[in-house]
Design a protein around this motif. Sequence first.
Motif, PDB file in Angstrom:
ATOM      1  N   VAL A   1       7.430  10.850  -9.531  1.00  0.00           N
ATOM      2  CA  VAL A   1       8.108   9.695 -10.094  1.00  0.00           C
ATOM      3  C   VAL A   1       7.204   8.590 -10.027  1.00  0.00           C
TER       4      VAL A   1
ATOM      5  N   LEU B   1       0.825   6.527   1.452  1.00  0.00           N
ATOM      6  CA  LEU B   1       0.280   5.393   0.682  1.00  0.00           C
ATOM      7  C   LEU B   1      -0.248   5.888  -0.703  1.00  0.00           C
ATOM      8  N   LYS B   2      -0.488   7.162  -0.588  1.00  0.00           N
ATOM      9  CA  LYS B   2      -0.846   7.917  -1.896  1.00  0.00           C
ATOM     10  C   LYS B   2       0.241   7.990  -2.761  1.00  0.00           C
TER      11      LYS B   2
ATOM     12  N   PHE C   1       2.802   5.854  -2.875  1.00  0.00           N
ATOM     13  CA  PHE C   1       2.880   4.585  -3.505  1.00  0.00           C
ATOM     14  C   PHE C   1       2.108   4.272  -4.813  1.00  0.00           C
ATOM     15  N   HIS C   2       0.643   4.843  -4.588  1.00  0.00           N
ATOM     16  CA  HIS C   2      -0.081   4.832  -5.493  1.00  0.00           C
ATOM     17  C   HIS C   2       0.343   5.388  -6.625  1.00  0.00           C
ATOM     18  N   GLU C   3       0.548   6.638  -6.524  1.00  0.00           N
ATOM     19  CA  GLU C   3       1.271   7.559  -7.609  1.00  0.00           C
ATOM     20  C   GLU C   3       2.531   6.836  -8.428  1.00  0.00           C
ATOM     21  N   LEU C   4       3.188   6.290  -7.698  1.00  0.00           N
ATOM     22  CA  LEU C   4       4.606   5.696  -7.991  1.00  0.00           C
ATOM     23  C   LEU C   4       4.330   4.390  -9.048  1.00  0.00           C
TER      24      LEU C   4
ATOM     25  N   PHE D   1      -2.671  -2.710  -7.506  1.00  0.00           N
ATOM     26  CA  PHE D   1      -3.355  -3.069  -6.293  1.00  0.00           C
ATOM     27  C   PHE D   1      -4.404  -2.264  -5.972  1.00  0.00           C
TER      28      PHE D   1
END
Lengths: 308, 308
Positions: A219, B294-295, B297-300, A303
């Motif tokens: 996603v 956290l990964k 979130f990075h991919e997202l 980020f």
Amino acid sequence: MGQLLVVGTMAFDAIETPFAKSDKVLGGAATFISLAASHYQVDTGIVSVVGDDFPDEYLQLFRDRNINLDGVEIVQGGKTFFWSGRYHNDMNTRDTLVTELNTLADFDPKVPASFRSAEVVMLGNLAPAVQLSVLDQMESRPAFVVMDTMNYWIENTPEDLKEIMKKVDVIALNDEEARQLTGEYSLVRAAEGIHKMGPRYVVIKKGEHGALLFHDKKVFFAPALPLEEVFDPTGAGDTFAGGFAGYLAQSENKSFDNLKNAVIHGSNLASFCVERLGTERMENLQREEIQERLKNFHELTQFNIELQ
Amino acid sequence: MGQLLVVGTMAFDAIETPFAKSDKVLGGAATFISLAASHYQVDTGIVSVVGDDFPDEYLQLFRDRNINLDGVEIVQGGKTFFWSGRYHNDMNTRDTLVTELNTLADFDPKVPASFRSAEVVMLGNLAPAVQLSVLDQMESRPAFVVMDTMNYWIENTPEDLKEIMKKVDVIALNDEEARQLTGEYSLVRAAEGIHKMGPRYVVIKKGEHGALLFHDKKVFFAPALPLEEVFDPTGAGDTFAGGFAGYLAQSENKSFDNLKNAVIHGSNLASFCVERLGTERMENLQREEIQERLKNFHELTQFNIELQ
């Protein structure tokens, strides 16, 4: 140069917002989609229908942006599709005041020979039967097919909708439509349900809350650019779709990573669209402005966390 | 190791969601903030008040996570703050069913000597007068002060609120509170208005729609992680604040770029919080799970567009 075929409405819109009230202005899904796509290096053609009340100056506006109108039928003695809506104070919700189908009621789309092998086809929000007819007229299966839809077709022509959904690569629809289509409140689950209906890629548009791209358990999310003022949200979703499809038609790369970029390009153009009434901003938008705002999207979202 | 001082409620919560109904469970702003911060390398202490009905096992739960309770007053014969709420089907809105202030009504915070020079102070949602008292007890101006607030203080103690807002670096509040505080619907304009009231950094929390960080004409956005299921949103905002403040207390770097990372860390922990009832997920969360997500979130959010 890649070809992009767009099918959808060309319309008169009358818009009321807390800040403005327009007379009849240029609107329609194919209008916003093609104007957005015209900001990319792509040969765009429209399949649509209008009445003979559709002004020449509007037709010229498309031609000036190198948008091919061979597939636009002008019905003599007919009237152009008309939509009127009023936005609430939050600018996220609206009431439809008038819908006059006019020439759209009997629309039988004809894809011109010069666009029957377009690599990318963008099926704007129209009856699924019309979307199917357009795909059937293509010489071979296009490299990439994107579709939009709306609650009306989910409710009234579910079988046709199922049929077209099996034949597209991407469906772009808003959060409420995704929930309605699947009966799932969670957008993650809704996207899973929609994948099973056909599309490999599912884009869920959340208006001012951004857009999600789902594919194969992955996603990606693009926010809407936070703006000081939204003047008129009309056409933002179609502009998003036009930026998305236009960027993809320009690019050879149809990977998930490049679809992420397409979602950012779509969000970028939509952020301009809402700054002015109707199509105004899309008509005068400059390449430098697009590039500059892509940097804003980069700063807004990127980020640098050390991952372990 | 950096010190983080947290002031806020320790409470009993009773929660109803479409999926679950709890008895009285551990809750409160200081609870969620400190549990979230305890996942970072930081020496965290709480200033709060409870009654003698607050179970020893709850106190032990904090001590087991190396959270210092020297500043937690236990009022003999007093009862602990109690909140009860019911979530609507969308899980984004809720009704408060019961608020019993109990010992909180006369709370006079006392910062223990060992925390009077903490580098980072997190002022959880409480009366601005209590937040002011905590800051006044610090030996010197802390390196970084973060505050939360709510509609009740905006309406009832606006003068005290103005006073404390002048003394903090960051205010974290939700979108409706930001609008109420400034009278601006646009969050960009609301953030500008709040900057003028004092805080250099403004974090606007939008629940499932993510969080915005504003600073000096710059803006950063972190989405909420799209989840299959939200079980209980209680404490998500405080968990966000705890992750944000905990990460910053652990880090020497208080630049805007590192505050972006702090917003991601806060969003990351909040995504776990809502997966289980109350504090359950924060108690058993493992370091590896945090790193793994956290990964996600990075991919997202991360993309790779060529900027010109």
